[in-house]
Design a protein around this motif. Structure first.
Motif, PDB file in Angstrom:
ATOM      1  N   LEU A   1       0.830  -1.215   0.000  1.00 28.49           N
ATOM      2  CA  LEU A   1       0.000   0.000   0.000  1.00 28.49           C
ATOM      3  C   LEU A   1       0.862   1.261   0.000  1.00 28.49           C
ATOM      4  O   LEU A   1       0.537   2.229  -0.694  1.00 28.49           O
ATOM      5  CB  LEU A   1      -0.938   0.007   1.205  1.00 28.49           C
ATOM      6  CG  LEU A   1      -2.189  -0.856   1.082  1.00 28.49           C
ATOM      7  CD1 LEU A   1      -2.944  -0.900   2.405  1.00 28.49           C
ATOM      8  CD2 LEU A   1      -3.088  -0.361  -0.037  1.00 28.49           C
ATOM      9  N   LYS A   2       1.940   1.253   0.762  1.00 30.68           N
ATOM     10  CA  LYS A   2       2.837   2.415   0.781  1.00 30.68           C
ATOM     11  C   LYS A   2       3.438   2.668  -0.598  1.00 30.68           C
ATOM     12  O   LYS A   2       3.488   3.807  -1.066  1.00 30.68           O
ATOM     13  CB  LYS A   2       3.960   2.222   1.808  1.00 30.68           C
ATOM     14  CG  LYS A   2       3.513   2.320   3.238  1.00 30.68           C
ATOM     15  CD  LYS A   2       4.672   2.068   4.187  1.00 30.68           C
ATOM     16  CE  LYS A   2       4.194   1.915   5.609  1.00 30.68           C
ATOM     17  NZ  LYS A   2       5.269   1.524   6.517  1.00 30.68           N
TER      18      LYS A   2
ATOM     19  N   LEU B   1      -7.092  -3.203  -0.608  1.00 28.79           N
ATOM     20  CA  LEU B   1      -8.092  -2.837   0.395  1.00 28.79           C
ATOM     21  C   LEU B   1      -9.270  -3.806   0.392  1.00 28.79           C
ATOM     22  O   LEU B   1      -9.815  -4.132   1.445  1.00 28.79           O
ATOM     23  CB  LEU B   1      -8.560  -1.398   0.167  1.00 28.79           C
ATOM     24  CG  LEU B   1      -7.505  -0.329   0.430  1.00 28.79           C
ATOM     25  CD1 LEU B   1      -8.003   1.037  -0.038  1.00 28.79           C
ATOM     26  CD2 LEU B   1      -7.121  -0.287   1.905  1.00 28.79           C
ATOM     27  N   THR B   2      -9.645  -4.283  -0.788  1.00 28.16           N
ATOM     28  CA  THR B   2     -10.714  -5.277  -0.886  1.00 28.16           C
ATOM     29  C   THR B   2     -10.325  -6.541  -0.133  1.00 28.16           C
ATOM     30  O   THR B   2     -11.125  -7.089   0.639  1.00 28.16           O
ATOM     31  CB  THR B   2     -11.008  -5.612  -2.365  1.00 28.16           C
ATOM     32  OG1 THR B   2     -11.434  -4.422  -3.030  1.00 28.16           O
ATOM     33  CG2 THR B   2     -12.080  -6.681  -2.490  1.00 28.16           C
TER      34      THR B   2
ATOM     35  N   GLU C   1     -13.455   2.113   1.451  1.00 24.81           N
ATOM     36  CA  GLU C   1     -12.238   2.749   0.940  1.00 24.81           C
ATOM     37  C   GLU C   1     -11.831   2.142  -0.404  1.00 24.81           C
ATOM     38  O   GLU C   1     -11.453   2.855  -1.337  1.00 24.81           O
ATOM     39  CB  GLU C   1     -11.108   2.594   1.961  1.00 24.81           C
ATOM     40  CG  GLU C   1      -9.932   3.498   1.698  1.00 24.81           C
ATOM     41  CD  GLU C   1      -8.869   3.408   2.791  1.00 24.81           C
ATOM     42  OE1 GLU C   1      -7.803   3.997   2.567  1.00 24.81           O
ATOM     43  OE2 GLU C   1      -9.100   2.753   3.827  1.00 24.81           O
ATOM     44  N   ALA C   2     -11.942   0.828  -0.525  1.00 25.28           N
ATOM     45  CA  ALA C   2     -11.609   0.157  -1.782  1.00 25.28           C
ATOM     46  C   ALA C   2     -12.509   0.652  -2.901  1.00 25.28           C
ATOM     47  O   ALA C   2     -12.042   0.944  -4.010  1.00 25.28           O
ATOM     48  CB  ALA C   2     -11.742  -1.357  -1.631  1.00 25.28           C
ATOM     49  N   ARG C   3     -13.785   0.755  -2.622  1.00 25.53           N
ATOM     50  CA  ARG C   3     -14.741   1.206  -3.637  1.00 25.53           C
ATOM     51  C   ARG C   3     -14.383   2.599  -4.139  1.00 25.53           C
ATOM     52  O   ARG C   3     -14.460   2.869  -5.336  1.00 25.53           O
ATOM     53  CB  ARG C   3     -16.156   1.196  -3.077  1.00 25.53           C
ATOM     54  CG  ARG C   3     -17.181   1.581  -4.111  1.00 25.53           C
ATOM     55  CD  ARG C   3     -18.617   1.417  -3.554  1.00 25.53           C
ATOM     56  NE  ARG C   3     -19.538   1.936  -4.521  1.00 25.53           N
ATOM     57  CZ  ARG C   3     -20.022   3.175  -4.502  1.00 25.53           C
ATOM     58  NH1 ARG C   3     -19.665   4.017  -3.555  1.00 25.53           N
ATOM     59  NH2 ARG C   3     -20.875   3.575  -5.422  1.00 25.53           N
ATOM     60  N   GLY C   4     -13.972   3.485  -3.249  1.00 26.56           N
ATOM     61  CA  GLY C   4     -13.583   4.836  -3.660  1.00 26.56           C
ATOM     62  C   GLY C   4     -12.408   4.816  -4.620  1.00 26.56           C
ATOM     63  O   GLY C   4     -12.409   5.516  -5.646  1.00 26.56           O
TER      64      GLY C   4
ATOM     65  N   ALA D   1     -18.574  -2.311  -8.917  1.00 27.79           N
ATOM     66  CA  ALA D   1     -19.991  -2.634  -8.814  1.00 27.79           C
ATOM     67  C   ALA D   1     -20.220  -3.711  -7.762  1.00 27.79           C
ATOM     68  O   ALA D   1     -21.165  -3.637  -6.975  1.00 27.79           O
ATOM     69  CB  ALA D   1     -20.526  -3.090 -10.172  1.00 27.79           C
ATOM     70  N   GLY D   2     -19.353  -4.714  -7.721  1.00 24.71           N
ATOM     71  CA  GLY D   2     -19.470  -5.775  -6.729  1.00 24.71           C
ATOM     72  C   GLY D   2     -19.317  -5.258  -5.313  1.00 24.71           C
ATOM     73  O   GLY D   2     -20.055  -5.658  -4.404  1.00 24.71           O
ATOM     74  N   LEU D   3     -18.383  -4.350  -5.116  1.00 20.95           N
ATOM     75  CA  LEU D   3     -18.182  -3.773  -3.785  1.00 20.95           C
ATOM     76  C   LEU D   3     -19.385  -2.945  -3.367  1.00 20.95           C
ATOM     77  O   LEU D   3     -19.802  -2.966  -2.216  1.00 20.95           O
ATOM     78  CB  LEU D   3     -16.918  -2.910  -3.756  1.00 20.95           C
ATOM     79  CG  LEU D   3     -15.616  -3.681  -3.743  1.00 20.95           C
ATOM     80  CD1 LEU D   3     -14.439  -2.715  -3.840  1.00 20.95           C
ATOM     81  CD2 LEU D   3     -15.495  -4.511  -2.488  1.00 20.95           C
TER      82      LEU D   3
END
Length: 142
Positions: free
Chosen positions: A58-59, A88-89, A96-99, A128-130
């Motif tokens: 992530l970093k 994130l998912t 957060e992942a969706r964003g 869409a799944g999230l």
């Protein structure tokens, strides 16, 4: 050197890839070649993900995203956003992942054909799944 690091990662030689990419980042920073730095950080992020080190991944992807935005490399920004969204998912941080995935999809729409169509479809499907999963969680469904 940057491509060599990515090649090591693609071959599953993660530690060699990480070391080569670290040197690429240092050299790129010295030369102020920010696009090469972002590419090396992306390869490092993939290596960290493959070896189960999501925090480090992530970093790396986050820094690659910052650089991509600063040099206005929107394709690299979309890839970084997608990578961050995927991690994130996996961690269960769905909002957060969706964003991140929605932003990646929006950039992909603007980029059009310059972003691989298969990846664009995957980004949209994942976003869409999230969204559906979040609605179910909000409604109290398992």
């Amino acid at each position: 050197m940057c491509n060599l690091g990515g090649d090591y990662v693609d071959l599953g030689r993660y530690e060699e890839g990480l070391e080569t990419c670290r040197r690429s980042v240092e050299l790129g920073e010295t030369l102020e070649d920010w696009e090469k730095v972002a590419v090396a950080l992306t390869s490092m992020g993939f290596a960290y993900t493959k070896t189960g080190r999501q925090a480090e991944a992530l970093k790396c992807h986050g820094r690659a995203l910052e650089i991509a935005r600063s040099v206005q490399n929107w394709k690299a920004a979309a890839h970084a956003l997608c990578s961050i969204g995927n991690i994130l998912t996996e961690q269960g941080a769905l909002t957060e992942a969706r964003g991140h995935l929605a932003e990646a999809a929006a950039l992909a729409d603007v980029l059009g054909a310059s972003l691989m169509l298969g990846q664009l479809a995957g980004i949209r499907e994942q976003a869409a799944g999230l969204f559906t999963e979040q609605l179910l969680i909000s409604a109290g469904s398992p």
